[in-house]
Design an enzyme around this catalytic site. Structure first.
Site, PDB file in Angstrom:
ATOM      1  N   ASP A  60      40.772  47.684 -71.078  1.00 60.18           N
ATOM      2  CA  ASP A  60      41.733  46.674 -70.616  1.00 60.18           C
ATOM      3  C   ASP A  60      42.145  46.861 -69.158  1.00 60.18           C
ATOM      4  OD1 ASP A  60      41.791  45.641 -73.277  1.00 60.18           O
ATOM      5  OD2 ASP A  60      43.105  47.312 -73.797  1.00 60.18           O
ATOM      6  N   HIS A  69      36.831  40.801 -73.272  1.00 60.84           N
ATOM      7  CA  HIS A  69      37.059  40.547 -71.847  1.00 60.84           C
ATOM      8  C   HIS A  69      37.594  39.150 -71.713  1.00 60.84           C
ATOM      9  CE1 HIS A  69      33.544  43.415 -70.672  1.00 60.84           C
ATOM     10  NE2 HIS A  69      34.652  44.046 -70.925  1.00 60.84           N
TER      11      HIS A  69
END
Ligand code: IMP
Ligand code: MG
Length: 371
Positions: A14, A44
């Site tokens: 992340d 993503h």
């Protein structure tokens, strides 16, 4: 042949890899985008043209830019989800093709069920994404799993239409694959061998793992870009020495940075940037430069802390046992955060980890600039 560039997460996932990969794809320098690790446990989020937002899970981000994409044989695929994901991406992008490696292992509903059962039976849960990732890797390494080459792909109409089942290492070695960008999933601190075991994912997350999983020789690797945020987030359990225990402050950063899981919606744990861990990640990951994302999130804070080492610990070393890693004492420097502080921050990072910061991105305006 041209060198292959790799984008990796250098923290716990992340970090904003999708944004960096999207930016590099948009540059027009690359014509192939490849994934080498993970499965649909990774996510993503990429914003394209300010209004279109896609959560990529298994398909490389390059698909949104009409590039040829590769899912390398080190990835585990969930064919149902891949079939659905292809349809979602086709809504915004048509001119791409997917090379799916015949040797990829396949993940099933049974793996998902086992993931949930195993989590329940653990004395301390790992906090997995419950997507069956661990059990699928376990079956792979126990040499009893099925692979893409064992499946009748006609059962997945979108995959059949969009994908070419192939030996992707052969394709990568061909003259069609001159300008290749590899996008990593997860982060080095979640790597199965180099991460904070057992609170890790089941794949390799380094440049070495990319070579292994894609079947490309190490001497073909060019730049290895490690993506970081100026703070750290972690989802799931495990040691986190720089975690911010002041709820008010961590909630503030979580809200401004919108730090909730892409796939699971879970709130992410928040901590200060850890240059001891980053030094380690740069070393084992083979990182040659850093991309810093979300730097403007810090504009809302008065004071930012940065961990420059752990007491009584060799530089760049992390304790191997999670129990011991929880006990380390971070040493901090404090930065009063102002207009020019990002340059001080970049200096500090470069001096500590020994590689340059070559890209910086802002969250607010989606901008990306090279320092
Ligand atoms: P698994 O990969 O689902 O087995 O989860 C193992 C660990 O990796 C857990 O701590 C997850 O929260 C973490 N993890 C897996 N994928 C991601 C990701 O994409 N971002 C952040 N953490 C992840
Ligand atoms: Mg993610």
């Amino acid at each position: 042949m041209e060198k292959i560039d790799i984008v990796l997460g250098a923290q716990f996932g992340d970090e904003g890899k999708g944004r960096i990969v999207g930016y590099m794809c948009a540059s027009g320098k690359y014509d192939i985008c490849a994934r080498f690790n993970g499965s649909d446990n990774a996510g993503h989020t990429v914003i394209i043209d300010s209004d279109k937002k896609i959560a990529f899970r298994q398909v490389p981000v390059g698909s949104a830019y009409g590039m040829a994409c590769i899912i390398g044989r080190g990835c585990i695929v969930d064919l149902n989800n891949l079939n659905d994901e292809i349809k979602e991406i086709e809504k915004i992008s048509g001119g791409w093709v997917l090379y799916l490696d015949n040797r990829c292992h396949v993940k099933t509903q049974g793996h998902r069920r086992r993931d949930a059962e195993e989590e329940k039976s653990r004395s301390e849960s790992i906090g997995t994404t419950l997507s069956g990732n661990g059990p699928a890797h376990a079956d792979k390494y126990a040499r009893r799993n099925i692979r893409v080459c064992d499946i009748d792909i006609n059962e997945y109409p979108n995959i059949r239409r969009r994908a070419i089942l192939a030996d992707t290492s052969l394709f990568l070695a061909s003259s069609k694959c001159e300008h290749v960008l590899v996008e990593g999933a997860h982060g080095i601190m979640l790597d199965i061998d180099h991460g904070t075991y057992p609170f890790v994912t089941s794949s390799g997350c380094t440049a070495g793992a990319a070579c292994h999983s894609l079947g490309i020789p190490p001497h073909r690797i060019g730049k290895v870009i490690g993506v970081i945020k100026p703070y750290i987030t972690r989802v799931g359990a495990g040691a986190f020495p720089t975690e911010i225990l002041d709820d008010e402050l961590s909630s503030k950063i979580r809200e401004i940075g919108r730090e909730y899981g892409t796939n699971t919606g879970r709130p992410r744990r928040i901590g200060w940037l850890d240059l001891q861990a980053l030094t380690y990640a740069v070393r084992v990951g083979g990182i040659t430069e850093i991309a810093l994302t979300k730097v403007d999130i810090l504009n809302e804070l008065f004071r930012v802390r940065i961990c420059i080492g752990y007491e009584h610990t060799t530089r760049g070393h992390l304790p191997s046992k999670d129990f011991d890693y929880r006990e380390v004492k971070p040493m901090y420097v404090d930065l009063e955060w102002g207009k020019y502080s990002r340059h001080n921050l970049m200096d500090l990072i470069e001096r500590h980890v020994g590689v340059p910061v070559t890209m910086v991105s802002d969250e607010a305006n989606g901008g990306l600039w090279k320092p």
